[in-house]
Design an enzyme around this catalytic site. Structure first.
Site, mmCIF file in Angstrom:
data_model
loop_
_atom_site.group_PDB
_atom_site.id
_atom_site.type_symbol
_atom_site.label_atom_id
_atom_site.label_comp_id
_atom_site.label_asym_id
_atom_site.label_seq_id
_atom_site.Cartn_x
_atom_site.Cartn_y
_atom_site.Cartn_z
ATOM 1 N N ASN A 10 -35.709 31.879 -34.443
ATOM 2 C CA ASN A 10 -36.386 31.903 -35.740
ATOM 3 C C ASN A 10 -35.648 32.942 -36.577
ATOM 4 O O ASN A 10 -35.802 34.129 -36.358
ATOM 5 C CB ASN A 10 -37.862 32.283 -35.555
ATOM 6 N N LYS A 12 -36.021 33.691 -39.588
ATOM 7 C CA LYS A 12 -36.872 34.323 -40.614
ATOM 8 C C LYS A 12 -36.123 34.375 -41.954
ATOM 9 O O LYS A 12 -35.357 33.450 -42.244
ATOM 10 C CB LYS A 12 -37.343 35.691 -40.124
ATOM 11 N N HIS A 95 -46.595 30.391 -38.128
ATOM 12 C CA HIS A 95 -46.107 31.681 -37.633
ATOM 13 C C HIS A 95 -47.047 32.781 -38.124
ATOM 14 O O HIS A 95 -47.609 32.685 -39.222
ATOM 15 C CB HIS A 95 -44.679 31.928 -38.135
ATOM 16 N N GLU A 97 -46.467 35.495 -39.398
ATOM 17 C CA GLU A 97 -46.073 36.053 -40.701
ATOM 18 C C GLU A 97 -46.579 35.160 -41.843
ATOM 19 O O GLU A 97 -46.929 35.655 -42.915
ATOM 20 C CB GLU A 97 -44.547 36.243 -40.746
ATOM 21 N N GLU A 167 -47.173 33.949 -29.440
ATOM 22 C CA GLU A 167 -46.497 35.149 -29.924
ATOM 23 C C GLU A 167 -47.524 36.238 -30.229
ATOM 24 O O GLU A 167 -48.145 36.222 -31.308
ATOM 25 C CB GLU A 167 -45.722 34.842 -31.214
ATOM 26 N N GLY A 173 -41.024 41.869 -33.301
ATOM 27 C CA GLY A 173 -40.177 42.804 -34.031
ATOM 28 C C GLY A 173 -40.410 44.264 -33.686
ATOM 29 O O GLY A 173 -39.953 45.154 -34.395
ATOM 30 N N SER A 213 -40.089 39.974 -29.224
ATOM 31 C CA SER A 213 -39.107 40.890 -28.645
ATOM 32 C C SER A 213 -38.420 40.346 -27.392
ATOM 33 O O SER A 213 -38.105 41.100 -26.469
ATOM 34 C CB SER A 213 -39.741 42.267 -28.370
HETATM 35 P P1 13P Z 1 -38.756 39.082 -32.519
HETATM 36 O O1 13P Z 1 -38.012 38.346 -31.447
HETATM 37 O O2 13P Z 1 -37.863 39.719 -33.537
HETATM 38 O O3 13P Z 1 -39.777 40.021 -31.947
HETATM 39 O O4 13P Z 1 -39.574 37.984 -33.351
HETATM 40 C C1 13P Z 1 -40.355 37.079 -32.667
HETATM 41 C C2 13P Z 1 -40.801 36.037 -33.594
HETATM 42 O O5 13P Z 1 -41.598 36.270 -34.485
HETATM 43 C C3 13P Z 1 -40.225 34.693 -33.448
HETATM 44 O O6 13P Z 1 -40.919 33.756 -34.198
#
Ligand code: 13P
Length: 248
Positions: A10, A12, A95, A97, A167, A173, A213
């Site tokens: 992803n 982002k 997601h 976010e 997740e 992150g 992560s």
């Molecule tokens: P990270 O791998 O940066 O923690 O992000 C995970 C994520 O949100 C994937 O959709």
């Protein structure tokens, strides 16, 4: 039933179109693993150049979001038909976010799920709890609710082909990965919930990813758990480390 692992990046809101093509080239020799479905979920503006750049490779194309209507006056949105025409096979929906920053509800996500399925795009539906919810001991109830609403009105046959990404928000992150036992516990609960809504065959077929992560150092342990069928990878999908994850 043995499920093929699916490891998706992803990206982002990272990589301009030219940077995206560069990244695809850098990763190309590192992400070849015939036992794994490898997917790059990229920003909308990168979809067309990445589609071109991955041609002839094992990598599949994904989007990070889409809208639930066919077409029309929805300024700034992207439709399933547009994604499909550009070669997109997967779409991340819900997601954390998008839920957190853009107010998407499980009901919105359910509409998008149905729309993706209607156009033959495989949804990767995200679910997961906040740190506060984990500390309150309501993780599994919360995730089950997200799934029940997300899959409302979707047939068993369609559900079996979808992907769910668990997740935990506190692991995204932060460098604070869930332990493999924590991740397994919730991924199993996700599968049990699908068995309850549908049946055992659907639960055995659906692929459940872990995200939060994931990196080259922890992928093998996480993906070795019985109910974890791969990962949804943020930060590490933008680096050569993604090759280590794909070849865990
Ligand atoms: P990270 O791998 O940066 O923690 O992000 C995970 C994520 O949100 C994937 O959709």
């Amino acid at each position: 039933m043995s499920r093929k692992k699916i490891i998706a990046g992803n990206w982002k809101m990272n990589k301009t179109p030219s940077e995206a093509v560069e990244l695809v080239k850098t990763l190309a020799p590192l992400v070849q693993n015939p036992d794994v479905d490898v997917v790059y979920c990229v920003p909308a503006i990168d979809i067309c150049p990445v589609a071109e750049a991955i041609k002839g490779s094992n990598v599949k194309l994904g989007a990070e979001n889409m809208y639930c209507e066919d077409k029309g006056a929805y300024t700034g949105e992207i439709s399933a038909a547009m994604l499909k025409d550009a070669g997109v096979e997967y779409v991340i929906l819900g997601h954390s976010e998008r839920r957190g920053y853009f107010g998407e509800t499980s009901e919105d996500i359910n509409k998008k799920m149905k729309q993706a399925i209607k156009y033959g795009i495989t949804p990767i539906m995200c679910c997961g709890e906040s740190l506060e919810q984990r500390e309150q001991g309501i993780t599994i109830d919360w995730v089950r609710q997200q799934i029940k609403v997300g899959y409302q009105g979707i047939s068993a046959e369609d559900a079996a082909k979808t992907v769910i990404a668990y997740e935990p928000i506190w692991a995204i992150g932060t460098g604070k990965t869930a332990t493999s036992d924590q991740a397994q516990e919730v991924c199993k609960a996700v599968r049990d919930c699908i068995a309850e809504i549908y049946d055992d065959a659907t639960a055995a077929a659906i692929r459940v990813q872990y995200g939060g992560s994931v990196n080259g150092g922890n992928a093998a342990e996480l993906f070795g758990m019985p109910d974890i069928d791969g990962g949804l990878v943020g930060g590490a999908s933008l680096k050569e480390d993604f090759g280590k994850i794909v070849n865990y």
